[in-house]
Design a protein around this motif. Sequence first.
Motif, PDB file in Angstrom:
ATOM      1  N   ALA B  71       0.836  -1.204   0.000  1.00  0.00           N
ATOM      2  CA  ALA B  71       0.000   0.000   0.000  1.00  0.00           C
ATOM      3  C   ALA B  71       0.865   1.245   0.000  1.00  0.00           C
ATOM      4  O   ALA B  71       1.789   1.371   0.802  1.00  0.00           O
ATOM      5  CB  ALA B  71      -0.891   0.000   1.240  1.00  0.00           C
ATOM      6  N   ALA B  72       0.552   2.182  -0.913  1.00  0.00           N
ATOM      7  CA  ALA B  72       1.320   3.419  -0.954  1.00  0.00           C
ATOM      8  C   ALA B  72       0.492   4.520  -1.591  1.00  0.00           C
ATOM      9  O   ALA B  72      -0.515   4.261  -2.260  1.00  0.00           O
ATOM     10  CB  ALA B  72       2.619   3.213  -1.733  1.00  0.00           C
ATOM     11  N   GLY B  73       0.919   5.770  -1.362  1.00  0.00           N
ATOM     12  CA  GLY B  73       0.233   6.920  -1.940  1.00  0.00           C
ATOM     13  C   GLY B  73       1.059   7.564  -3.036  1.00  0.00           C
ATOM     14  O   GLY B  73       2.092   7.055  -3.429  1.00  0.00           O
ATOM     15  N   LYS B  74       0.586   8.717  -3.543  1.00  0.00           N
ATOM     16  CA  LYS B  74       1.276   9.483  -4.595  1.00  0.00           C
ATOM     17  C   LYS B  74       1.693   8.600  -5.782  1.00  0.00           C
ATOM     18  O   LYS B  74       0.897   7.800  -6.247  1.00  0.00           O
ATOM     19  CB  LYS B  74       2.498  10.193  -4.001  1.00  0.00           C
ATOM     20  CG  LYS B  74       2.136  11.316  -3.042  1.00  0.00           C
ATOM     21  CD  LYS B  74       3.375  12.056  -2.606  1.00  0.00           C
ATOM     22  CE  LYS B  74       3.009  13.192  -1.691  1.00  0.00           C
ATOM     23  NZ  LYS B  74       2.300  14.260  -2.397  1.00  0.00           N
ATOM     24  N   ALA B  75       2.948   8.789  -6.260  1.00  0.00           N
ATOM     25  CA  ALA B  75       3.468   7.927  -7.330  1.00  0.00           C
ATOM     26  C   ALA B  75       3.773   6.583  -6.704  1.00  0.00           C
ATOM     27  O   ALA B  75       4.907   6.264  -6.389  1.00  0.00           O
ATOM     28  CB  ALA B  75       4.721   8.548  -7.946  1.00  0.00           C
ATOM     29  N   ALA B  76       2.734   5.778  -6.518  1.00  0.00           N
ATOM     30  CA  ALA B  76       2.824   4.569  -5.705  1.00  0.00           C
ATOM     31  C   ALA B  76       3.514   3.458  -6.490  1.00  0.00           C
ATOM     32  O   ALA B  76       2.877   2.709  -7.218  1.00  0.00           O
ATOM     33  CB  ALA B  76       1.420   4.142  -5.272  1.00  0.00           C
ATOM     34  N   HIS B  77       4.830   3.338  -6.315  1.00  0.00           N
ATOM     35  CA  HIS B  77       5.601   2.332  -7.044  1.00  0.00           C
ATOM     36  C   HIS B  77       5.799   1.063  -6.220  1.00  0.00           C
ATOM     37  O   HIS B  77       6.374   0.094  -6.704  1.00  0.00           O
ATOM     38  CB  HIS B  77       6.985   2.887  -7.415  1.00  0.00           C
ATOM     39  CG  HIS B  77       6.948   4.100  -8.275  1.00  0.00           C
ATOM     40  ND1 HIS B  77       8.077   4.687  -8.783  1.00  0.00           N
ATOM     41  CD2 HIS B  77       5.925   4.840  -8.750  1.00  0.00           C
ATOM     42  CE1 HIS B  77       7.748   5.748  -9.511  1.00  0.00           C
ATOM     43  NE2 HIS B  77       6.455   5.868  -9.494  1.00  0.00           N
ATOM     44  N   LEU B  78       5.370   1.078  -4.971  1.00  0.00           N
ATOM     45  CA  LEU B  78       5.696   0.006  -4.045  1.00  0.00           C
ATOM     46  C   LEU B  78       5.246  -1.364  -4.552  1.00  0.00           C
ATOM     47  O   LEU B  78       6.046  -2.296  -4.660  1.00  0.00           O
ATOM     48  CB  LEU B  78       5.058   0.295  -2.680  1.00  0.00           C
ATOM     49  CG  LEU B  78       5.442  -0.656  -1.562  1.00  0.00           C
ATOM     50  CD1 LEU B  78       6.911  -0.521  -1.204  1.00  0.00           C
ATOM     51  CD2 LEU B  78       4.579  -0.408  -0.326  1.00  0.00           C
ATOM     52  N   ALA B  79       3.946  -1.471  -4.873  1.00  0.00           N
ATOM     53  CA  ALA B  79       3.421  -2.759  -5.322  1.00  0.00           C
ATOM     54  C   ALA B  79       4.122  -3.202  -6.601  1.00  0.00           C
ATOM     55  O   ALA B  79       4.458  -4.374  -6.766  1.00  0.00           O
ATOM     56  CB  ALA B  79       1.910  -2.657  -5.536  1.00  0.00           C
ATOM     57  N   GLY B  80       4.356  -2.259  -7.504  1.00  0.00           N
ATOM     58  CA  GLY B  80       5.017  -2.588  -8.766  1.00  0.00           C
ATOM     59  C   GLY B  80       6.447  -3.057  -8.563  1.00  0.00           C
ATOM     60  O   GLY B  80       6.914  -3.970  -9.242  1.00  0.00           O
ATOM     61  N   ARG B  81       7.153  -2.452  -7.611  1.00  0.00           N
ATOM     62  CA  ARG B  81       8.542  -2.879  -7.361  1.00  0.00           C
ATOM     63  C   ARG B  81       8.566  -4.280  -6.764  1.00  0.00           C
ATOM     64  O   ARG B  81       9.404  -5.098  -7.129  1.00  0.00           O
ATOM     65  CB  ARG B  81       9.248  -1.891  -6.434  1.00  0.00           C
ATOM     66  CG  ARG B  81      10.716  -2.268  -6.240  1.00  0.00           C
ATOM     67  CD  ARG B  81      11.553  -1.182  -5.580  1.00  0.00           C
ATOM     68  NE  ARG B  81      12.940  -1.602  -5.502  1.00  0.00           N
ATOM     69  CZ  ARG B  81      13.972  -0.894  -5.955  1.00  0.00           C
ATOM     70  NH1 ARG B  81      13.771   0.270  -6.530  1.00  0.00           N
ATOM     71  NH2 ARG B  81      15.205  -1.347  -5.859  1.00  0.00           N
ATOM     72  N   VAL B  82       7.619  -4.534  -5.853  1.00  0.00           N
ATOM     73  CA  VAL B  82       7.530  -5.883  -5.300  1.00  0.00           C
ATOM     74  C   VAL B  82       7.219  -6.879  -6.418  1.00  0.00           C
ATOM     75  O   VAL B  82       7.879  -7.917  -6.557  1.00  0.00           O
ATOM     76  CB  VAL B  82       6.447  -5.950  -4.199  1.00  0.00           C
ATOM     77  CG1 VAL B  82       6.207  -7.390  -3.774  1.00  0.00           C
ATOM     78  CG2 VAL B  82       6.846  -5.093  -3.007  1.00  0.00           C
ATOM     79  N   ALA B  83       6.229  -6.542  -7.241  1.00  0.00           N
ATOM     80  CA  ALA B  83       5.801  -7.458  -8.312  1.00  0.00           C
ATOM     81  C   ALA B  83       6.924  -7.737  -9.297  1.00  0.00           C
ATOM     82  O   ALA B  83       6.971  -8.815  -9.905  1.00  0.00           O
ATOM     83  CB  ALA B  83       4.593  -6.867  -9.038  1.00  0.00           C
TER      84      ALA B  83
END
Lengths: 183, 183, 183, 183, 183, 183, 183, 183
Positions: B71-83
């Motif tokens: 879960a992240a806000g703004k330019a939320a790259h967190l899920a994409g980096r994990v994936a």
Amino acid sequence: MTPRADDRKFDVAIVVGSDSDLPILAKAAALLTEFGVSHDVQILSAHRTPKQLDEYVESFERRGVKVVIAAAGKAAHLAGRVAASTVLPVIGVPLDDGIGGLDALLSTVQMPGGIPVLTVAIGSAGATNAALAAVAILAIDDSELTHRLARYREKMALDATRKNDELQHLGVEEYVRKKSPHG
Amino acid sequence: MTPRADDRKFDVAIVVGSDSDLPILAKAAALLTEFGVSHDVQILSAHRTPKQLDEYVESFERRGVKVVIAAAGKAAHLAGRVAASTVLPVIGVPLDDGIGGLDALLSTVQMPGGIPVLTVAIGSAGATNAALAAVAILAIDDSELTHRLARYREKMALDATRKNDELQHLGVEEYVRKKSPHG
Amino acid sequence: MTPRADDRKFDVAIVVGSDSDLPILAKAAALLTEFGVSHDVQILSAHRTPKQLDEYVESFERRGVKVVIAAAGKAAHLAGRVAASTVLPVIGVPLDDGIGGLDALLSTVQMPGGIPVLTVAIGSAGATNAALAAVAILAIDDSELTHRLARYREKMALDATRKNDELQHLGVEEYVRKKSPHG
Amino acid sequence: MTPRADDRKFDVAIVVGSDSDLPILAKAAALLTEFGVSHDVQILSAHRTPKQLDEYVESFERRGVKVVIAAAGKAAHLAGRVAASTVLPVIGVPLDDGIGGLDALLSTVQMPGGIPVLTVAIGSAGATNAALAAVAILAIDDSELTHRLARYREKMALDATRKNDELQHLGVEEYVRKKSPHG
Amino acid sequence: MTPRADDRKFDVAIVVGSDSDLPILAKAAALLTEFGVSHDVQILSAHRTPKQLDEYVESFERRGVKVVIAAAGKAAHLAGRVAASTVLPVIGVPLDDGIGGLDALLSTVQMPGGIPVLTVAIGSAGATNAALAAVAILAIDDSELTHRLARYREKMALDATRKNDELQHLGVEEYVRKKSPHG
Amino acid sequence: MTPRADDRKFDVAIVVGSDSDLPILAKAAALLTEFGVSHDVQILSAHRTPKQLDEYVESFERRGVKVVIAAAGKAAHLAGRVAASTVLPVIGVPLDDGIGGLDALLSTVQMPGGIPVLTVAIGSAGATNAALAAVAILAIDDSELTHRLARYREKMALDATRKNDELQHLGVEEYVRKKSPHG
Amino acid sequence: MTPRADDRKFDVAIVVGSDSDLPILAKAAALLTEFGVSHDVQILSAHRTPKQLDEYVESFERRGVKVVIAAAGKAAHLAGRVAASTVLPVIGVPLDDGIGGLDALLSTVQMPGGIPVLTVAIGSAGATNAALAAVAILAIDDSELTHRLARYREKMALDATRKNDELQHLGVEEYVRKKSPHG
Amino acid sequence: MTPRADDRKFDVAIVVGSDSDLPILAKAAALLTEFGVSHDVQILSAHRTPKQLDEYVESFERRGVKVVIAAAGKAAHLAGRVAASTVLPVIGVPLDDGIGGLDALLSTVQMPGGIPVLTVAIGSAGATNAALAAVAILAIDDSELTHRLARYREKMALDATRKNDELQHLGVEEYVRKKSPHG
């Protein structure tokens, strides 16, 4: 013969709201085939054939369905309607039918707390990713599928690397001239 | 002690990009506890602590992680980096940090073909649904979890029905006065 | 007692997706009462209580329902689900639940060809207008209702005119000071 | 001969803001014909011919008009202007004229409390649904029309089912090749 | 040969997420060549080849890289991932891949406090401006580059002035006929 | 005394369009101070004081300015006007003044090819990142600044890690209760 | 007394759609007073009191009205309706009534070719600018008004310069502490 | 010969930011010619030729310019820059250059309080309306121009009426077949 009477078993159910959505979702079906994942594809609309849709969803248990992929455009209620009638994981693919797919994206992803729809990107990339995500879900307890997913990733990385190698070899100008002559 | 050294096993990894996101995701964690699903919660940022994030993702295999919630806000790259670093199913929760969460939604859901992020609704409803979807994924081969999910749905329906019954009993005006005096 | 057993007859069925939507729709109900139009209000969710919703819709024929008003927020599928199961006119009220109501608006209005949902403005203005539109539909063959609608319009115009007359009398500064001291 | 002198009676008045909108609304007119609903089509602009528009609206009473369909693009004021001068139900069809129709949608649907415009989807689907909604409104006290609407729905469901049956028969690849060779 | 092994030195690193983005970024590369600025172009994806991307970023120090340009579409995480691993200035170019580039713009520009991405316009204008901005950054301590930038601006102004002079000479109608016969 | 007469030298010029923007940009100034980067802050509007703004920009050369930060809301032309008159790198900070800052973002980032504005996130995160990016640009030929940037990143990572460690220690519920009692 | 009977002459007619819009438009009226421009303010709705609005517009000629300012929210048809009935310049002020004013902006500005509405910014800035633009239009043949406009600009510039001077004197921190203690 | 040396007098100055915008604005120029309004057209960019633009604006007084029309795309600063340097009425025409013109619309219309830009619709309709609005402004003290505007409106209404008459004569199907055979 209607889908209801058909008791064939499969892991992934793909539902599209209209047959005009099939060309995009055909890629998802082809990808599942490539991964050796059994699946079924139906044209069933949340609005035009709601009862058949509900019956299809009711058949999931006896058919051993494990993951559902639902793709629709505009006010895309398809994935949400499926999700309301099953506790199986439902993957929603929003399709662009006029305003860039923003309507379908919001209609699919903004589900109220309690009934999740797992939404992927609008259109073609979403169809591909719906299939891959379905495989990823099935792969949790299937090391062979996990292995295939890993190889798929490697191949994807290899393809990208090969393109990059060719770019290093040819240089930007020549690469663009050769690969996208009308770019 | 860093998360890397910790070899505790769990089914669901919850990652939030900032500790200000924790209050929303705490609901997801509580819901997983309610379902008896083992999980872990980490504050790891795709931008501020990318290496720790990558190490955490690398630990998924030996920890037996099956599903990830990011879960992240703004330019939320967190899920994409994990994936990008795992073939496990990754559920992305976009959080509102200023423009209604549209930036986080698009940054999370519009992943390119090949690397899916399964995206749920913006904010609190999304946190709830991320947990439920994780349970649904784990429930595929776990009839007890399926049973609990079904009961959760029943309870949710029952709560709604009870409210409706009370509405029928009280009438609209009285219900509104009683339930939302400042509505 | 569930709504299904209730065989009371009424002209307008109002359905809200959640009891948190009631305060807004209560205005619609009050307006229908003011016009002397029989109606019923239910909390029934397309996602949490879909079967009860469908049963309620199935009861419309024997209850003599003529117009339906359905209000929901987020991925607002409620009006569309009702519309998929009845040929009665269905009026959809999109409610704001986080991103200004744009998600609910698009989810309600962008119905595919074949299954119309008649959509009004987001939120409170929409609730008022849903009631007035329902009255307008019922008024087609009811000259008394037409008369009441005309008087409602006249009163509305009169109220506006009275405010304008007061503005002419007081002047802008004084009017603003008196009417909106904190404006 | 101007529309004002024409005292022909009809149930549904269709107004388009520009003759470039006619091809889309022609479907609505054809659908009304198919349902045996008398109607009239006029090109009248809220901005270019406001007086003729107002005169046309004033003629509704003596012509026995029961429902109005108004379609326009850009800052689509047409339906709202009609609604301001009649208490008849007014259905608004937003048309795409440059930015996906979002301007026309908001200009049509976001009416202030007191003057409803019943808005349908942007463009072609909206034109179809405006006609169907007009029929649905007229069908409230007309069992024959209700019957025709039900049959229309059945036919629509049958068409969808037939396509699905063909899909089951042909398989996805073959269906796509045959039906959308350029998809 | 992989980019990692290559120890050629250069000032500007251009990274594109996909080879389909190359035609647009080729302009940036050509512009850098025109300014005599050494550069390197790589196809490296934040999602498909994250490790190669990280290795490339790690090579910046020994290669003497001073500025990075990263271009991607959809959920454009490329620039952000680069920025998370280097303190060099990172310029992000959002590319349009379906919804006008708004997704890529927000994914690129809305970085959290701490990790800046310097974002330019969507698409082709952005590619040009990324190159010019990289030159401007390098020109801070390089009076020859500053001189070239100033001449570039002068030439641009001169081109615009020449067009205007021709417009004054030909008149609007003739200019449009001659310059944009299909306008 | 006007800014023009002031010949103090500094590396970074910060311009805000209105003094109501100062509280947000004050963070950028404080950050530059923390990094030991000399800077200047001026309230100069592209619309209200365009000549003073132009004169300030003209003074950049003799003052040795190396990077410009320009922050404005609404139709934010400030950064673009500065960029039109200098070849120095110009960083634009869009500020939210009513519609989430989307107007300022698009007005700042969508510059035509030829005149770049390096745009950062809307509001507070953008102000922080503008300062960090300015430092990053100055650090290209300044190993001490590069060192400080690296330490800033390390500290930022350490802060995040410390919070995560505390989370691991306290558990989610306790952490949320302690850190965001009103969350 | 209704506005129609009033034959007072004035240069600028200000119309607001609702008395809740008056506080914002009061600034426009005050500004016109400051410039010595005669004006009139009416609450007249395109939807609730369309006839009075039309009569008011019809009175423009005999009252010597030269410029019209029309302000409304939501589906803001007010300015467009006025523009459809007069060839006088009509300035539209979109007001925010729920979704940031985007609905009112598009409803006001996207007029079809033939019937211009001169649109200014959403809300308060727009109200100020509508008044200033009206003055600018009247000033074309009125050197005294031109002079006053120039002085207004000078004063505005002076105010900004004074604030900037104070900023130079106090420094950023002190200025922010003093001027926006809660910023 | 540069525009500055040219001392020809005219009423309306049309400025476009790029010669690619000329085909759209050529309509505005042609319309002014049709109304007998003297005008001048220049390609002058706020970003590429800001000094020439400013000099052109400075020439307005001695050339007797009364109204300015400024058209640009993307981050459209042109009209705002002109408005910052003159108290003449400035009409802004936002042009679509990639994301539907929303960027140009917001950049043009969202001017801060103090410096109005009178904005018309995006693209072609806006170009037409800019010319008509300029004529309307000039017509305030010119009864002949007012007369021509009235006739223009009448002709426009007549054209619309004629199309409607033909529709009444031909019927919808035949009209569509004849007028838009490929609609």
